[in-house]
Design a protein around this motif. Structure first.
Motif, PDB file in Angstrom:
ATOM      1  N   LEU A  70      51.061  42.531  46.268  1.00 38.28           N
ATOM      2  CA  LEU A  70      49.860  41.869  45.768  1.00 38.28           C
ATOM      3  C   LEU A  70      49.343  40.835  46.762  1.00 38.28           C
ATOM      4  O   LEU A  70      48.132  40.641  46.910  1.00 38.28           O
ATOM      5  N   PHE A  71      50.254  40.170  47.477  1.00 39.23           N
ATOM      6  CA  PHE A  71      49.857  39.231  48.524  1.00 39.23           C
ATOM      7  C   PHE A  71      49.124  39.988  49.636  1.00 39.23           C
ATOM      8  O   PHE A  71      48.101  39.517  50.155  1.00 39.23           O
ATOM      9  N   ASP A  72      49.647  41.180  49.999  1.00 33.55           N
ATOM     10  CA  ASP A  72      49.001  42.004  51.031  1.00 33.55           C
ATOM     11  C   ASP A  72      47.575  42.383  50.620  1.00 33.55           C
ATOM     12  O   ASP A  72      46.703  42.547  51.477  1.00 33.55           O
ATOM     13  N   LEU A  73      47.345  42.531  49.336  1.00 32.71           N
ATOM     14  CA  LEU A  73      46.061  43.015  48.829  1.00 32.71           C
ATOM     15  C   LEU A  73      45.222  41.891  48.208  1.00 32.71           C
ATOM     16  O   LEU A  73      44.348  42.140  47.391  1.00 32.71           O
ATOM     17  N   ALA A  74      45.480  40.683  48.642  1.00 33.12           N
ATOM     18  CA  ALA A  74      44.826  39.507  48.039  1.00 33.12           C
ATOM     19  C   ALA A  74      43.307  39.559  48.128  1.00 33.12           C
ATOM     20  O   ALA A  74      42.609  39.010  47.270  1.00 33.12           O
ATOM     21  N   ASP A  75      42.755  40.219  49.150  1.00 33.23           N
ATOM     22  CA  ASP A  75      41.307  40.273  49.325  1.00 33.23           C
ATOM     23  C   ASP A  75      40.647  41.396  48.531  1.00 33.23           C
ATOM     24  O   ASP A  75      39.411  41.504  48.519  1.00 33.23           O
ATOM     25  N   CYS A  76      41.448  42.236  47.894  1.00 29.29           N
ATOM     26  CA  CYS A  76      40.896  43.366  47.139  1.00 29.29           C
ATOM     27  C   CYS A  76      40.434  42.908  45.756  1.00 29.29           C
ATOM     28  O   CYS A  76      41.034  42.024  45.149  1.00 29.29           O
ATOM     29  N   GLU A  77      39.383  43.535  45.270  1.00 29.58           N
ATOM     30  CA  GLU A  77      38.811  43.151  43.977  1.00 29.58           C
ATOM     31  C   GLU A  77      39.468  43.867  42.807  1.00 29.58           C
ATOM     32  O   GLU A  77      39.469  43.361  41.688  1.00 29.58           O
ATOM     33  N   ILE A  78      40.009  45.058  43.055  1.00 25.00           N
ATOM     34  CA  ILE A  78      40.656  45.857  42.017  1.00 25.00           C
ATOM     35  C   ILE A  78      41.973  46.386  42.566  1.00 25.00           C
ATOM     36  O   ILE A  78      42.046  46.817  43.727  1.00 25.00           O
ATOM     37  N   ILE A  79      43.019  46.352  41.757  1.00 20.95           N
ATOM     38  CA  ILE A  79      44.337  46.848  42.156  1.00 20.95           C
ATOM     39  C   ILE A  79      44.636  48.141  41.397  1.00 20.95           C
ATOM     40  O   ILE A  79      44.444  48.210  40.177  1.00 20.95           O
ATOM     41  N   VAL A  80      45.103  49.147  42.116  1.00 19.52           N
ATOM     42  CA  VAL A  80      45.487  50.417  41.502  1.00 19.52           C
ATOM     43  C   VAL A  80      46.965  50.650  41.759  1.00 19.52           C
ATOM     44  O   VAL A  80      47.403  50.728  42.913  1.00 19.52           O
ATOM     45  N   LEU A  81      47.760  50.731  40.688  1.00 16.28           N
ATOM     46  CA  LEU A  81      49.174  51.078  40.806  1.00 16.28           C
ATOM     47  C   LEU A  81      49.245  52.593  40.910  1.00 16.28           C
ATOM     48  O   LEU A  81      49.206  53.310  39.915  1.00 16.28           O
ATOM     49  N   ASN A  82      49.344  53.084  42.140  1.00 13.71           N
ATOM     50  CA  ASN A  82      49.049  54.473  42.466  1.00 13.71           C
ATOM     51  C   ASN A  82      50.252  55.408  42.317  1.00 13.71           C
ATOM     52  O   ASN A  82      50.560  56.195  43.206  1.00 13.71           O
ATOM     53  N   SER A  83      50.938  55.299  41.188  1.00 15.29           N
ATOM     54  CA  SER A  83      52.053  56.191  40.890  1.00 15.29           C
ATOM     55  C   SER A  83      52.371  56.108  39.405  1.00 15.29           C
ATOM     56  O   SER A  83      52.263  55.026  38.802  1.00 15.29           O
ATOM     57  N   VAL A  84      52.797  57.232  38.821  1.00 10.45           N
ATOM     58  CA  VAL A  84      53.202  57.205  37.409  1.00 10.45           C
ATOM     59  C   VAL A  84      54.492  56.428  37.222  1.00 10.45           C
ATOM     60  O   VAL A  84      54.874  56.116  36.088  1.00 10.45           O
ATOM     61  N   SER A  85      55.189  56.100  38.294  1.00 12.16           N
ATOM     62  CA  SER A  85      56.443  55.355  38.169  1.00 12.16           C
ATOM     63  C   SER A  85      56.197  53.905  37.738  1.00 12.16           C
ATOM     64  O   SER A  85      57.071  53.271  37.140  1.00 12.16           O
ATOM     65  N   PHE A  86      55.010  53.368  38.009  1.00 13.52           N
ATOM     66  CA  PHE A  86      54.709  51.986  37.624  1.00 13.52           C
ATOM     67  C   PHE A  86      54.495  51.903  36.109  1.00 13.52           C
ATOM     68  O   PHE A  86      53.843  52.760  35.510  1.00 13.52           O
ATOM     69  N   SER A  87      55.050  50.844  35.518  1.00 16.37           N
ATOM     70  CA  SER A  87      55.061  50.710  34.066  1.00 16.37           C
ATOM     71  C   SER A  87      54.006  49.721  33.577  1.00 16.37           C
ATOM     72  O   SER A  87      53.349  49.024  34.360  1.00 16.37           O
ATOM     73  N   GLU A  88      53.894  49.629  32.261  1.00 19.24           N
ATOM     74  CA  GLU A  88      53.005  48.652  31.644  1.00 19.24           C
ATOM     75  C   GLU A  88      53.413  47.227  32.025  1.00 19.24           C
ATOM     76  O   GLU A  88      52.568  46.356  32.239  1.00 19.24           O
TER      77      GLU A  88
END
Length: 312
Positions: free
Chosen positions: A183-201
């Motif tokens: 998330l620190f790497d993507l701090a400048d992004c406006e929307i975050i996509v957890l791009n795998s079904v392995s990521f949970s709620e």
């Protein structure tokens, strides 16, 4: 004297086959998806590695020069397999299903960029998530993708996304430290996509809390697709959905809801027609009705509306 029971019997549960890349059961993954639904479902599972010997599984491990997918075995250990070769095995499994054997087949992989020749109504998680990312990026938003493996950052190959502002990082699921770093790497992004079904709620909640930004979860995308494809004519009234979205969806017929979900997956009219067993011309009519009733001017706007409804 006899009496007549005019009460309506409850609808039988819908039979849904979840096909995963690894070994079943995946109660964590499927349970998370089912938790986002409020309808009776008979959940069945099939893993692409089910029934294989240790040697056969080892032969599917990723080799130099191949792209990869990470998945889990029955003992909860992880294995990195060849995307191409596991994709072929999954395609064979899906193609073997009998026509209408299941009310719905769900392909639980967000790494297989391919079509599946299924005789059942099908949700392809990769297509659904890719369509979501494309619609968000095309709106002008800078999108951050979080992959499970570092090597998958360089393996990303989605030509349609090349003109847009896409940044990728990596994190392990259910690992707060690696997720915080991503998330620190993507701090400048406006929307975050957890791009795998392995990521949970739980991963989504942490990312949303840390960043204060919209976070798209593959499992929620899948749940939204399942809901729209399997609901018949009964009203949809789910917690977290805006009244505006609910009102518009409830204007749709059962077939129009199915068409809307498949449009949100990025399918063409011809592909939708094959899935639903109707003509492309009929799909075009349903599609036009959907756009009118949902009050949107483009497929991208429709997709964004569906995403937002599934991510309140």
């Amino acid at each position: 004297m006899t009496t007549t029971d005019n009460s309506t019997a409850p609808a039988p549960p819908k039979k849904v086959m979840f096909v995963s890349v690894g070994q079943s059961p995946r109660s964590d993954l499927i349970g998370d998806i089912l938790a986002n639904l409020d309808m009776p479902i008979e959940a069945l599972e099939l893993g692409a590695l089910d029934g294989l010997s240790a040697r056969e599984i080892d032969n599917l491990r990723v080799r130099p020069g191949e792209t990869s997918i990470v998945t889990r075995l029955a003992d909860n250990s992880e294995i990195v397999v060849s995307k191409a070769r596991i994709g072929e095995r999954m395609a064979q499994l899906v193609a073997a299903f009998r026509p209408n054997e299941f009310d719905l087949v769900v392909i639980l992989s967000t790494g297989l960029f391919r079509d599946f020749d299924s005789t059942c109504l099908t949700v392809n998680a990769q297509r659904a998530l890719e369509s979501a990312v494309f619609s968000l990026a095309a709106q002008g938003s800078s999108v951050g993708l979080i992959q499970p493996l570092e090597r998958q950052i360089n393996e990303l190959d989605i030509p349609a996304l090349q003109p847009y502002r896409i940044t990728a990082s990596h994190a392990l699921d259910n690992d707060k430290q690696s997720l915080a770093r991503a998330l620190f790497d993507l701090a400048d992004c406006e929307i975050i996509v957890l791009n795998s079904v392995s990521f949970s709620e739980a991963d989504r909640e942490m990312a949303a809390k840390v960043t204060g930004k919209p976070v798209v979860l593959a499992r929620r995308i899948i749940a939204s697709a399942v809901r729209l494809l399997l609901y018949q004519s009964q009203p949809i009234t789910l917690p977290g959905m805006s009244s505006e979205f609910t009102d518009r969806v409830n204007r749709l017929t059962a077939r129009e809801r199915q068409v809307m979900s498949l449009v949100a997956e990025g399918l063409s009219n011809k592909a939708i027609a094959r899935q639903l067993g109707i003509s492309p011309k009929t799909v075009e009519i349903h599609r036009s009705n959907v756009m009118s009733k949902m009050e949107v001017a483009s497929s991208a706007a429709l997709i964004r509306m569906v995403i937002q409804a599934g991510h309140p």
